[in-house]
Design a protein around this motif. Structure first.
Motif, PDB file in Angstrom:
ATOM      1  N   ARG A 353     -17.907 -78.129  29.324  1.00  0.00           N
ATOM      2  CA  ARG A 353     -17.441 -76.457  29.457  1.00  0.00           C
ATOM      3  C   ARG A 353     -18.453 -75.398  29.029  1.00  0.00           C
ATOM      4  N   VAL A 354     -18.848 -74.731  29.857  1.00  0.00           N
ATOM      5  CA  VAL A 354     -19.612 -73.631  29.304  1.00  0.00           C
ATOM      6  C   VAL A 354     -19.007 -72.210  30.056  1.00  0.00           C
ATOM      7  N   ILE A 355     -18.822 -71.312  29.147  1.00  0.00           N
ATOM      8  CA  ILE A 355     -18.325 -69.976  29.762  1.00  0.00           C
ATOM      9  C   ILE A 355     -18.765 -68.827  29.077  1.00  0.00           C
ATOM     10  N   HIS A 356     -18.954 -67.769  30.120  1.00  0.00           N
ATOM     11  CA  HIS A 356     -19.235 -66.361  29.320  1.00  0.00           C
ATOM     12  C   HIS A 356     -17.875 -65.747  29.014  1.00  0.00           C
ATOM     13  N   ILE A 357     -17.698 -65.154  27.641  1.00  0.00           N
ATOM     14  CA  ILE A 357     -16.408 -64.543  27.429  1.00  0.00           C
ATOM     15  C   ILE A 357     -16.590 -63.060  27.013  1.00  0.00           C
ATOM     16  N   CYS A 358     -15.655 -62.318  26.933  1.00  0.00           N
ATOM     17  CA  CYS A 358     -15.699 -60.930  26.593  1.00  0.00           C
ATOM     18  C   CYS A 358     -16.514 -60.175  27.415  1.00  0.00           C
ATOM     19  N   CYS A 359     -16.760 -60.456  28.759  1.00  0.00           N
ATOM     20  CA  CYS A 359     -17.589 -59.890  29.548  1.00  0.00           C
ATOM     21  C   CYS A 359     -17.477 -58.126  29.767  1.00  0.00           C
ATOM     22  N   SER A 360     -16.243 -57.837  29.453  1.00  0.00           N
ATOM     23  CA  SER A 360     -15.859 -56.581  29.655  1.00  0.00           C
ATOM     24  C   SER A 360     -16.779 -55.867  28.654  1.00  0.00           C
ATOM     25  N   MET A 361     -17.032 -56.155  27.606  1.00  0.00           N
ATOM     26  CA  MET A 361     -17.620 -55.515  26.499  1.00  0.00           C
ATOM     27  C   MET A 361     -19.177 -55.610  26.601  1.00  0.00           C
ATOM     28  N   MET A 362     -19.740 -56.369  27.491  1.00  0.00           N
ATOM     29  CA  MET A 362     -21.175 -56.843  27.487  1.00  0.00           C
ATOM     30  C   MET A 362     -21.797 -55.407  27.608  1.00  0.00           C
ATOM     31  N   GLN A 363     -23.484 -55.455  27.324  1.00  0.00           N
ATOM     32  CA  GLN A 363     -24.280 -54.164  27.055  1.00  0.00           C
ATOM     33  C   GLN A 363     -24.337 -53.996  28.680  1.00  0.00           C
ATOM     34  N   ARG A 364     -24.669 -52.782  28.986  1.00  0.00           N
ATOM     35  CA  ARG A 364     -24.913 -52.407  30.380  1.00  0.00           C
ATOM     36  C   ARG A 364     -26.402 -52.703  30.683  1.00  0.00           C
ATOM     37  N   TRP A 365     -26.914 -52.757  29.727  1.00  0.00           N
ATOM     38  CA  TRP A 365     -28.566 -53.008  29.842  1.00  0.00           C
ATOM     39  C   TRP A 365     -28.982 -54.421  30.127  1.00  0.00           C
ATOM     40  N   TYR A 366     -27.825 -55.153  30.024  1.00  0.00           N
ATOM     41  CA  TYR A 366     -28.042 -56.952  30.190  1.00  0.00           C
ATOM     42  C   TYR A 366     -27.501 -57.169  31.436  1.00  0.00           C
ATOM     43  N   LYS A 367     -28.120 -58.078  32.291  1.00  0.00           N
ATOM     44  CA  LYS A 367     -27.608 -58.852  33.395  1.00  0.00           C
ATOM     45  C   LYS A 367     -27.483 -60.191  33.171  1.00  0.00           C
ATOM     46  N   LEU A 368     -26.298 -60.661  33.336  1.00  0.00           N
ATOM     47  CA  LEU A 368     -25.620 -62.191  33.380  1.00  0.00           C
ATOM     48  C   LEU A 368     -26.622 -63.135  34.243  1.00  0.00           C
ATOM     49  N   PRO A 369     -27.085 -64.067  33.840  1.00  0.00           N
ATOM     50  CA  PRO A 369     -27.626 -65.004  34.906  1.00  0.00           C
ATOM     51  C   PRO A 369     -26.953 -65.545  36.021  1.00  0.00           C
ATOM     52  N   ASP A 370     -27.726 -65.666  37.099  1.00  0.00           N
ATOM     53  CA  ASP A 370     -26.827 -66.253  38.171  1.00  0.00           C
ATOM     54  C   ASP A 370     -26.486 -67.570  38.172  1.00  0.00           C
ATOM     55  N   ASP A 371     -25.759 -68.154  37.071  1.00  0.00           N
ATOM     56  CA  ASP A 371     -25.439 -69.271  36.831  1.00  0.00           C
ATOM     57  C   ASP A 371     -24.176 -69.984  37.306  1.00  0.00           C
ATOM     58  N   GLN A 372     -23.481 -68.965  37.960  1.00  0.00           N
ATOM     59  CA  GLN A 372     -21.775 -69.347  38.477  1.00  0.00           C
ATOM     60  C   GLN A 372     -21.109 -69.939  37.612  1.00  0.00           C
ATOM     61  N   LEU A 373     -21.237 -69.914  36.454  1.00  0.00           N
ATOM     62  CA  LEU A 373     -20.262 -70.121  35.407  1.00  0.00           C
ATOM     63  C   LEU A 373     -18.940 -69.166  34.937  1.00  0.00           C
ATOM     64  N   PRO A 374     -17.926 -69.519  34.525  1.00  0.00           N
ATOM     65  CA  PRO A 374     -16.521 -68.629  34.486  1.00  0.00           C
ATOM     66  C   PRO A 374     -17.084 -67.538  33.572  1.00  0.00           C
ATOM     67  N   ARG A 375     -16.322 -66.368  34.084  1.00  0.00           N
ATOM     68  CA  ARG A 375     -16.708 -65.340  33.201  1.00  0.00           C
ATOM     69  C   ARG A 375     -15.517 -64.365  32.981  1.00  0.00           C
ATOM     70  N   LEU A 376     -15.125 -64.668  31.838  1.00  0.00           N
ATOM     71  CA  LEU A 376     -13.805 -64.014  31.338  1.00  0.00           C
ATOM     72  C   LEU A 376     -13.953 -62.599  30.841  1.00  0.00           C
ATOM     73  N   LYS A 377     -12.987 -61.630  31.442  1.00  0.00           N
ATOM     74  CA  LYS A 377     -12.924 -60.530  30.873  1.00  0.00           C
ATOM     75  C   LYS A 377     -12.771 -60.253  29.329  1.00  0.00           C
ATOM     76  N   TYR A 378     -12.106 -61.018  28.880  1.00  0.00           N
ATOM     77  CA  TYR A 378     -11.665 -61.034  27.455  1.00  0.00           C
ATOM     78  C   TYR A 378     -12.051 -62.468  26.832  1.00  0.00           C
ATOM     79  N   ALA A 379     -11.350 -62.576  25.692  1.00  0.00           N
ATOM     80  CA  ALA A 379     -11.620 -63.967  25.196  1.00  0.00           C
ATOM     81  C   ALA A 379     -10.723 -65.073  25.756  1.00  0.00           C
ATOM     82  N   GLY A 380     -11.035 -66.443  25.729  1.00  0.00           N
ATOM     83  CA  GLY A 380     -10.265 -67.600  26.411  1.00  0.00           C
ATOM     84  C   GLY A 380     -10.792 -68.768  26.126  1.00  0.00           C
TER      85      GLY A 380
END
Length: 380
Positions: A353-380
């Motif tokens: 299990r590999v996930i990105h969490i709290c993406c609603s708070m990520m920096q605007r100057w960073y772009k997530l990689p195109d890895d197709q992993l789950p992206r949660l708006k909050y924690a989970g």
């Protein structure tokens, strides 16, 4: 079958991350093993009502309407194609400006605030060297070259260190909450702010978009493989991944841990951003029973409460953030992957299990990689 499903769903509400969201207005939930997938699958069915009843019973001062609104808002994901909060901009911000741009940064506890001046044309820097990674407890350090500020006036704690690119450096942090704020190269005298502690509002959208694709990589040969890890498709993945070792930047605090089933959580919340000074912190669960401090002095190792639902271990000497300990997980501890030894946590087959969490708070100057992993708006 219904009882098992209901139990799993109720367990979601008791997970440390869910409890963290509830903390302050919603309290009294007890831990129980669970999965978010079971929760989503059962939402239309009666177990949802059981969850509402359980939360109402545990939080008598909160109305049913508030509970339902909270659940609807919190259990959401971004599409796996989501990569950045910015998709377009009409704000000109940086264009047409002459001279430098003021960029504001502050620590988590609010004691330290500092303003930097950024010259036109400066690009963000991502340093992957082991020294920077251990100090920031992250996959890489995120710097921006700035006009030299008065570090002493800011009242910061200083840690003498080294960088594979900059040589001998002074690293600056808040001496109370250990937010990472900047680095100064001793030989050149050049200063670099830590982008993770910079207020998003001080960076124009147009410049943030530019920085998403325009940056420098330093010492990329030392880049960690787990930052781009993918969950394994192998059915026979070991449910325990063996012992790992980790340490702070100065080596005063080191540990040995037995990782629990292979999970990686890349967290972009403001707390992880500021405490690391970088884009995110990555966490791996470990057995508290098999977690051992190999070296640490009582005067050096600190366990500080950083939220209403958890604490973190820090080295008082260098400021490295080493672990998270959740109140509702008495048998588990979460080491920061950035503190682990370079030769470990590299087997791609170990992750289920590999996930990105709290993406609603990520920096605007960073772009997530195109890895197709789950992206949660909050924690989970």
């Amino acid at each position: 079958m219904w009882i098992k499903t209901c139990g799993a769903i109720l367990g979601v509400a008791a997970s440390p991350l869910f409890k963290g969201l509830l903390w302050g207005r919603y309290q009294g939930l007890e831990p129980h093993p669970s999965t978010k997938r079971a929760f989503r699958q059962a939402l239309p069915d009666s177990p949802m009502e059981a969850l509402v009843r359980d939360l109402l019973a545990a939080n008598p001062t909160v109305s049913e309407e508030q509970i339902r609104q909270f659940l609807q808002q919190r259990f959401r994901e971004y599409d796996t194609s989501f990569r950045s909060p910015l998709t377009e901009t009409t704000e000109s911000g940086w264009e047409g400006r002459s001279g430098s741009l003021p960029v504001a940064a502050r620590c988590h506890c609010g004691r330290c605030k500092i303003q930097f001046q950024v010259a036109r044309g400066e690009k963000p820097i991502r340093c992957h060297c082991p020294s920077c990674r251990h100090f920031h407890s992250s996959s890489f350090a995120a710097y921006l070259s700035v006009e030299s500020p008065d570090w002493r006036a800011a009242g910061l704690q200083v840690h003498p260190d080294s960088c594979k690119v900059l040589g001998q450096v002074k690293r600056f942090m808040c001496g109370h909450c250990y937010t990472k704020l900047g680095t100064e190269a001793i030989d050149s005298g050049r200063s670099y702010c830590c982008l993770g502690s910079v207020d998003d509002e001080s960076i124009p959208d147009s410049l943030a978009l530019e920085w998403q694709s325009s940056f420098e990589d330093w010492h990329q040969t030392s880049a960690v493989r787990w930052w781009h890890a993918q969950p394994s498709a192998l059915c026979g993945v070991s449910r325990r991944t063996g012992l790992v070792k980790g340490a702070c930047a100065c080596g005063s605090c080191s540990f040995e841990a037995l990782l629990l089933p292979g999970e990686l959580q890349h967290c972009y919340c403001k707390l992880c951003r500021r405490l690391s000074g970088s884009v995110a912190q990555t966490w791996v669960p470990a057995s508290l029973e098999r977690f051992t401090w190999r070296s640490s002095e009582p005067s050096t190792l600190a366990l500080l409460r950083t939220t209403g639902h958890g604490q973190r271990h820090f080295c008082r000497s260098c400021g490295s953030c080493l672990t998270i300990v959740y109140d509702s997980q008495p048998d588990c501890i979460w080491p920061a992957a950035g503190t682990l030894e370079d030769t470990q946590v590299v087997d791609q087959a170990m992750w289920y299990r590999v996930i990105h969490i709290c993406c609603s708070m990520m920096q605007r100057w960073y772009k997530l990689p195109d890895d197709q992993l789950p992206r949660l708006k909050y924690a989970g």
